[in-house]
Design an enzyme around this catalytic site. Structure first.
Site, PDB file in Angstrom:
ATOM      1  N   SER A  20       0.560  -1.167   0.063  1.00 46.23           N
ATOM      2  CA  SER A  20       0.139  -0.029  -0.077  1.00 46.23           C
ATOM      3  C   SER A  20       0.730   1.217   0.096  1.00 46.23           C
ATOM      4  O   SER A  20       0.234   2.277   0.055  1.00 46.23           O
ATOM      5  CB  SER A  20      -0.999  -0.010   1.289  1.00 46.23           C
ATOM      6  OG  SER A  20      -1.819  -1.018   1.126  1.00 46.23           O
ATOM      7  N   TYR A  42     -10.536   2.812   5.429  1.00 47.25           N
ATOM      8  CA  TYR A  42      -9.635   2.478   4.520  1.00 47.25           C
ATOM      9  C   TYR A  42      -9.924   1.544   3.246  1.00 47.25           C
ATOM     10  O   TYR A  42     -10.775   0.977   3.306  1.00 47.25           O
ATOM     11  CB  TYR A  42      -8.559   1.529   5.234  1.00 47.25           C
ATOM     12  CG  TYR A  42      -7.168   1.283   4.572  1.00 47.25           C
ATOM     13  CD1 TYR A  42      -6.184   2.130   4.928  1.00 47.25           C
ATOM     14  CD2 TYR A  42      -7.048   0.312   3.576  1.00 47.25           C
ATOM     15  CE1 TYR A  42      -4.763   1.960   4.261  1.00 47.25           C
ATOM     16  CE2 TYR A  42      -5.743   0.003   3.305  1.00 47.25           C
ATOM     17  CZ  TYR A  42      -4.724   0.903   3.459  1.00 47.25           C
ATOM     18  OH  TYR A  42      -3.508   0.673   2.976  1.00 47.25           O
TER      19      TYR A  42
END
Ligand SMILES: *[C@@H]1O[C@H](CO)[C@@H](O)[C@H](O)[C@H]1NC(C)=O
Ligand SMILES: *[C@@H]1O[C@H](CO)[C@@H](O)[C@H](O)[C@H]1NC(C)=O
Ligand SMILES: *[C@@H]1O[C@H](CO)[C@@H](O)[C@H](O)[C@H]1NC(C)=O
Ligand SMILES: *[C@@H]1O[C@H](CO)[C@@H](O)[C@H](O)[C@H]1NC(C)=O
Ligand SMILES: *[C@@H]1O[C@H](CO)[C@@H](O)[C@H](O)[C@H]1NC(C)=O
Length: 609
Positions: A123, A240
């Site tokens: 990420s 998220y």
């Protein structure tokens, strides 16, 4: 001045709306202006104090790898590449300190681990995708549905038309983290054995379910988006999301006509000169491939923007250095803006940005306690864990890339922070003194008139003393022709700010501002000197006055509103909290100090303090 009673501050002062401020006296830097306490350390490579800290860290890591102390992760299966990046390091691709470990279990991939070795960065890809978005020039306040009309479906549970690119980039769109990936189809029977009802395969989405069907086409994915549940309302709270980045890059692709790999090349790898930052799959020969389950070599398809990039310590060093030295965007302002929180979490210490995971801690510098902001992004892929952090206060960054056990990342990262940040903090404070910020400054400049702040014919002596205490630099004395101006400032406070705020100034702390002007100063010998005039502002330690038997006394003391007090009181167009250090533009040494509101001209340092 004693007993002088000013006109009551109706009119201007009376109309100022300032909240009540209550400051605890002993909590020195509890409410400092954010940013560096003293100027960021410069040229730290070669500093013995940093070398001692990095040696200690290296030795600690080696003890852990040798099993002399508990590492906390299976060292035989976990490789890593880590580094400390500094804003002015000589070679952008070379961290001022780095350490690599190739685990004996690593049979596949490179046998020569280095800063150019490739890792999956998970990420951290989101930081790069947000950077692409910011570079692309798209209007962040446009709705994602403007770019992807498929989302503008009136039956959608998610209010796509209300979700902007900015919401997606800041992780506040309130949309799901994944599509398909959240299903554990291969655990279906296991779920059932644990009491879940039997379901048919037709209960699953028609794409993207590992072990059931293939990856989603763009059409299938967008159709799935209008059938998904929202997690929260747009702009309600951080949620998220991986697919937010798929959507963002679809939007950029719609506008530019470029695929993600082309966007990466156009906005990132090309301009920054990154050679290892590519969409997975990477180069097997350069790869750090762990002997545990891993997704090295995977094609992430349209999920790549959220987590499918490959990179190296050298490339991320260039990237972080570009943030630290402000060169990564065309303007400093854009970089500063990028490093701002955009939402909060349920914790005092954690904020969210674009898409930074921001941790605020007072634990890092125990000898000089103050809040340090860490702008970080964590990344994970099967078999890989990574973290990239920007600690702008010190002009420093940290990159941690690991391949192997997920247990390694946190102990390594925490050890780096705990060992290196205090050293950078000490160096910054030492440099503040060494560069001449602390000292005595007296009248005597032959070139002060060039700043037009002093009547050259006036016969007046100045004597300014700046000292450094445990917490910051402090204006300890300001004497003008024998008058104690600091005492005068405290008097003046009581009839200006003090007239509407029940606080008393105690100590005049000074903090640097990122405002520097380079000017050429004509010298008496007809030469000209290049100097930098650097703004600092005074922020007083304040004591709250008064006492009360009412409940809740002091409750608001933790609310830091010192930022509301900058630049409030002027004397003849000059603010009473502004002082200017004059630096030699070449060496960065302090060669003078100006107190503009006193029309001091440039005061010169007395070397013998
Ligand atoms: C390390 O990898 C080896 C070989 O794959 C495996 O047998 C071992 O269990 C692993 N050790 C740990 C601590 O994960
Ligand atoms: C979405 O936007 C529409 C039109 O501006 C507005 O009427 C609606 O209330 C918004 N919905 C949400 C959930 O904010
Ligand atoms: C190395 O790669 C081969 C081929 O992909 C694989 O079969 C093998 O398990 C890998 N070995 C290790 C130790 O990772
Ligand atoms: C400063 O003090 C000196 C010496 O006492 C005196 O001659 C001078 O006039 C004073 N200057 C001003 C501006 O008051
Ligand atoms: C300036 O002030 C300092 C501290 O108050 C004092 O020690 C020093 O003698 C003064 N110097 C001059 C030149 O007045």
């Amino acid at each position: 001045m004693m007993g002088f009673s000013p006109p009551s501050p109706h009119g201007i002062l009376g109309s100022l709306l300032l909240p009540l401020l209550l400051f605890p006296v002993d909590a020195t830097l509890e409410c400092r202006p954010p940013g560096p306490v003293v100027p960021k350390p410069r040229h730290v490579d070669g500093y013995a104090r940093l070398a001692a800290a990095t040696d200690k860290l290296t030795n600690t890591l080696e003890s852990a790898l040798a099993g002399d102390i508990q590492a906390g992760w299976p060292v035989e299966n976990t490789s890593f590449s880590i580094g400390l990046v500094i804003h002015d390091q000589e070679d952008k691709a070379v961290p001022v300190w780095e350490y690599h470990h190739l685990a004996p279990g690593n049979i596949n991939g490179t046998q020569h681990i280095s800063r150019d070795s490739q890792y999956l960065i998970g990420s951290i890809s989101k930081v790069i995708s947000d950077y692409i978005l910011l570079r692309s020039g798209l209007d962040l306040d446009e709705s994602i549905a403007t770019f992807l009309p498929e989302l503008a479906d009136e039956n959608s549970l998610i209010a796509w038309e209300n979700i902007t690119l900015r919401h997606l980039a800041n992780q506040v769109a309130g949309i799901p983290p994944n599509y398909g990936f959240s299903e554990y189809y291969y655990l279906k029977d296991y779920f059932e054995s644990l009491g879940f009802p039997h379901i048919g395969d037709d209960a699953y989405a028609s794409c993207g379910i590992i072990a059931l069907n293939g990856g989603c086409t763009r059409e299938q994915f967008l159709k799935g988006m209008v059938e998904s549940y929202p997690i929260a309302q747009p702009a309600e709270r951080p949620v998220y999301s991986n697919i937010a980045f798929t959507l963002l890059m679809y939007a950029v692709q719609e506008r530019t006509g470029k695929r993600y790999s082309e966007l990466l090349e156009t906005y990132v790898s090309g301009p920054l000169g990154l050679t290892n930052t590519i969409v997975s799959p990477g180069d097997d020969d350069k790869a750090v491939i762990p002997p545990v389950d891993n997704t090295w070599g995977s094609n992430y398809g349209d999920n790549a923007p959220g987590g499918g990039l490959v990179s190296s310590l050298s490339d991320l060093s260039i990237f972080v250095r570009g943030i630290l030295d402000r060169s990564i965007f065309d303007s400093d302002t854009a970089v500063r803006e990028w490093l701002k929180p955009t939402s909060s979490t349920g914790s005092l210490n954690s904020l969210v940005g674009t898409p930074w995971e921001i941790y605020r801690t007072q634990e890092l510098t125990p000898d000089h306690p103050h809040v340090v902001d860490i702008y970080a992004k964590t990344g994970a892929a099967y078999g890989y864990q990574s973290r990239m952090a920007v600690i702008d206060e010190y002009g420093a960054g940290i990159v941690v890339l690991t391949a192997g056990s997920a247990l390694a990342i946190s102990p390594i990262y925490d050890a780096i922070l705990t060992t290196l940040v205090p050293a950078l903090d000490e160096i910054a404070r030492e440099q503040a003194v060494d560069r001449g910020y602390a000292g005595m400054f007296v009248d005597g400049s032959t070139w002060s008139s060039s700043f037009a702040s002093k009547n050259p014919n006036e016969d007046v002596d100045f004597n300014i003393t700046v000292v450094q205490d445990k917490d910051s630099l402090v204006l300890q004395g300001i004497e003008r022709n024998g008058t104690d101006i600091l005492a005068s400032l405290q008097e003046i406070w009581s009839v200006t700010i003090g007239a509407f705020l029940a606080v008393t100034p105690l100590k005049a702390r000074i903090f640097p501002v990122d405002i520097r002007n380079e000017v050429l100063v004509p010298m008496s010998d007809d030469t000209a000197k290049r100097v930098i005039r650097e703004d600092w502002r005074v922020e007083w330690d304040l004591a709250s006055s008064g006492g009360t038997d009412l409940p809740g006394a002091g409750l608001s003391a933790g609310d830091c509103l010192g930022w509301a007090l900058a630049d409030w009181v002027y004397y003849g167009s000059e603010p009473l909290d502004r002082i200017v250090f004059v630096l030699d533009a070449e060496s960065g040494e302090v060669i003078g100090l100006e107190i503009p509101y006193l029309r001091s001209g440039v005061l010169l340092p007395v070397k013998t303090l």
